[in-house]
Scaffold this active site. Structure first.
Site, PDB file in Angstrom:
ATOM      1  N   GLY A  69      19.835  47.208 -15.453  1.00 43.33           N
ATOM      2  CA  GLY A  69      18.454  47.197 -15.947  1.00 43.33           C
ATOM      3  C   GLY A  69      17.608  46.380 -15.044  1.00 43.33           C
ATOM      4  O   GLY A  69      16.584  46.346 -14.770  1.00 43.33           O
ATOM      5  N   THR A  70      18.227  44.922 -15.378  1.00 41.90           N
ATOM      6  CA  THR A  70      17.763  43.695 -14.936  1.00 41.90           C
ATOM      7  C   THR A  70      17.172  43.869 -13.453  1.00 41.90           C
ATOM      8  O   THR A  70      16.156  43.500 -12.993  1.00 41.90           O
ATOM      9  CB  THR A  70      18.384  42.362 -15.252  1.00 41.90           C
ATOM     10  OG1 THR A  70      18.557  42.380 -16.829  1.00 41.90           O
ATOM     11  CG2 THR A  70      17.856  41.104 -14.635  1.00 41.90           C
ATOM     12  N   ASN A 148      12.273  47.952 -26.711  1.00 42.88           N
ATOM     13  CA  ASN A 148      13.881  47.670 -27.147  1.00 42.88           C
ATOM     14  C   ASN A 148      13.935  46.877 -28.445  1.00 42.88           C
ATOM     15  O   ASN A 148      14.818  46.933 -29.203  1.00 42.88           O
ATOM     16  CB  ASN A 148      14.396  46.711 -26.176  1.00 42.88           C
ATOM     17  CG  ASN A 148      13.674  45.734 -25.661  1.00 42.88           C
ATOM     18  OD1 ASN A 148      12.460  45.688 -25.269  1.00 42.88           O
ATOM     19  ND2 ASN A 148      14.222  44.308 -25.689  1.00 42.88           N
ATOM     20  N   CYS A 321      16.266  31.672 -34.173  1.00 37.07           N
ATOM     21  CA  CYS A 321      15.906  30.377 -34.963  1.00 37.07           C
ATOM     22  C   CYS A 321      16.338  29.079 -34.190  1.00 37.07           C
ATOM     23  O   CYS A 321      17.645  29.283 -33.678  1.00 37.07           O
ATOM     24  CB  CYS A 321      16.972  30.484 -36.374  1.00 37.07           C
ATOM     25  SG  CYS A 321      15.997  30.464 -37.811  1.00 37.07           S
TER      26      CYS A 321
HETATM   27  N1  PLP Z   1      15.074  46.602 -19.877  1.00 33.21           N
HETATM   28  C1  PLP Z   1      15.295  46.695 -21.324  1.00 33.21           C
HETATM   29  C2  PLP Z   1      14.259  47.664 -22.210  1.00 33.21           C
HETATM   30  C3  PLP Z   1      16.290  46.443 -22.222  1.00 33.21           C
HETATM   31  O1  PLP Z   1      16.597  46.663 -23.493  1.00 33.21           O
HETATM   32  C4  PLP Z   1      17.147  45.825 -21.166  1.00 33.21           C
HETATM   33  C5  PLP Z   1      18.596  45.342 -21.980  1.00 33.21           C
HETATM   34  O2  PLP Z   1      18.644  44.787 -23.230  1.00 33.21           O
HETATM   35  C6  PLP Z   1      17.174  45.547 -19.951  1.00 33.21           C
HETATM   36  C7  PLP Z   1      15.781  45.957 -19.471  1.00 33.21           C
HETATM   37  C8  PLP Z   1      18.176  44.906 -19.166  1.00 33.21           C
HETATM   38  O3  PLP Z   1      19.307  45.701 -18.830  1.00 33.21           O
HETATM   39  P1  PLP Z   1      20.374  45.072 -18.514  1.00 33.21           P
HETATM   40  O4  PLP Z   1      21.294  44.611 -19.731  1.00 33.21           O
HETATM   41  O5  PLP Z   1      21.381  46.245 -17.916  1.00 33.21           O
HETATM   42  O6  PLP Z   1      20.453  43.958 -17.428  1.00 33.21           O
END
Ligand code: PLP
Length: 373
Positions: A69-70, A148, A321
């Site tokens: 995702g990143t 998320n 925290c």
């Molecule tokens: N976008 C959202 C909404 C996410 O929840 C996450 C991961 O928590 C990411 C992007 C990043 O994905 P990845 O862990 O595959 O890099």
């Protein structure tokens, strides 16, 4: 252990795992080589691309494999920005994942103007909010499919329609939504969509970016000619195969999974409403199935997490925290949640493998811990 942090990551599906095995051991050929040993890996990539495309009603050549995702978010935002140096304005929301927010910060640093829309208290970016920001100079609008932390599902079709009416492109970070709610990229009219396998019972370190045919975008990882010359790097064949099997399986069972997850949520909410504890459920309107963001007045989310962890229950918080102060997450800040609730926020995110007895055990322990504290 009861695992209820599926928004962080999910367990690898057994069928996906088994489908991956041959490509980890015997079928290790580089898919780019012309010899016969590469035939199976090449065919596996082709099949996986088609399976994934079918799950979101795309064409196979519109699916680009990435490392997750990143990377997909980075590519969509930076790749689009660099493709047109004239039309530079970008719009996103203030409660995106940091993969989007920090990509936007990076292009802002290079001089691209980025506007951040604030969601409603209910955690929604409605089309009338976008209308206040968008102009004919907007190049890209990027709004996440489902948040998320609080799980709100955004009105993606309305947002993409508005973006197009101003001549802008539309990207959605659908990492929390793909494999969990039905997605049809044609119907939604999105130009780009990011996904990550480990959020839908696939392996970690693999994902994809859907790019509509004809979208003008630069490649983000430069090198060899993999992924139609748009994303360089030897393909993670086992990961891609596992991702395709996991996604297909989740999509085939999506209706049953959704019904099951809503049932688990109901068990938690009904008990909470009866026991007289002062709490707010964030993002209640149009939520992702199985995700509960709960804010308990006067509590510490960190303490709740650790007490539940001691009982073998794994959930997450909405704040982090350190020794000096509790940092409220940017999402809870964006929806304007009062501090005395925000600090006591936890996220329970169920997955398809959770049972009703898991939900019952979680709510029993949670009520017990809150009373004890
Ligand atoms: N976008 C959202 C909404 C996410 O929840 C996450 C991961 O928590 C990411 C992007 C990043 O994905 P990845 O862990 O595959 O890099």
């Amino acid at each position: 252990m009861i695992y209820a942090d599926n928004a962080a990551t999910t367990k690898l599906d057994k069928d996906a795992y088994e489908a991956m095995l041959p490509f980890l051991l015997n079928e290790y050929a580089n898919a780019s080589q012309p010899y016969s040993f590469s035939r199976k890996t090449k065919a596996a990539l082709k099949k996986a691309r088609q399976m994934i495309a079918d799950c979101i009603n795309a064409l196979p050549e519109e699916i680009y494999f990435t490392s997750g995702g990143t990377e997909s978010d980075n590519w969509a935002i930076k790749g689009l920005a660099f493709a047109d140096k004239e039309k530079r304005a970008m719009i996103t929301s203030a409660f995106e994942h940091h993969a989007v927010l920090n990509s936007c910060a990076a292009i802002e640093y290079l001089g691209y103007p980025v506007a951040y829309m604030w969601p409603t208290k209910a955690g929604l970016i409605k089309a009338d909010i976008l209308e206040k920001y968008i102009t004919n100079t907007t190049r890209l609008v990027s709004v996440m499919f489902a948040n998320n932390e609080i799980g709100t599902v955004q009105p993606i079709k309305e947002l993409s329609t508005m973006a197009h009416s101003y001549g802008a492109l539309f990207h959605t970070d659908a990492v929390q939504a793909v494999g969990h709610i039905p997605i049809d990229v044609q119907d939604l009219g999105v130009d780009m969509l990011s996904a990550s396998a480990h959020k839908f019972n696939g392996p970690k370190g693999v994902g994809f970016l859907y790019i509509r045919n004809g979208t003008s975008i630069c490649s983000y990882l430069n090198g060899g000619s993999q992924e139609f010359t748009m994303r360089a790097g030897t393909e993670n064949v086992a990961g891609i195969v596992g991702m395709a099997v996991a996604l297909q399986k989740n999509c085939e069972n999506i209706k049953n999974n959704i019904a099951h997850l809503y049932n688990l949520e109901r068990i938690i909410v009904e008990r909470l409403n009866k026991c007289g504890i002062d709490y707010i459920r964030n993002g209640i309107e149009n939520g992702l199935p199985g995700l509960l963001s709960l804010s308990f007045k006067g509590c510490s989310g960190e303490q709740l997490l650790h007490r539940l962890d001691l009982q073998g229950i794994e959930i997450s918080t909405g704040s982090a925290c350190n020794s000096v102060k509790t940092e409220i997450s940017h999402v809870l800040t964006a929806i304007g949640l009062e501090d005395n609730y925000a600090k006591g926020t936890i996220r329970i995110s169920f997955g398809k493998d959770n049972k009703c007895s898991d939900a019952e055990k979680i709510i029993n322990e949670l009520i017990h811990v809150i009373h004890a504290l």
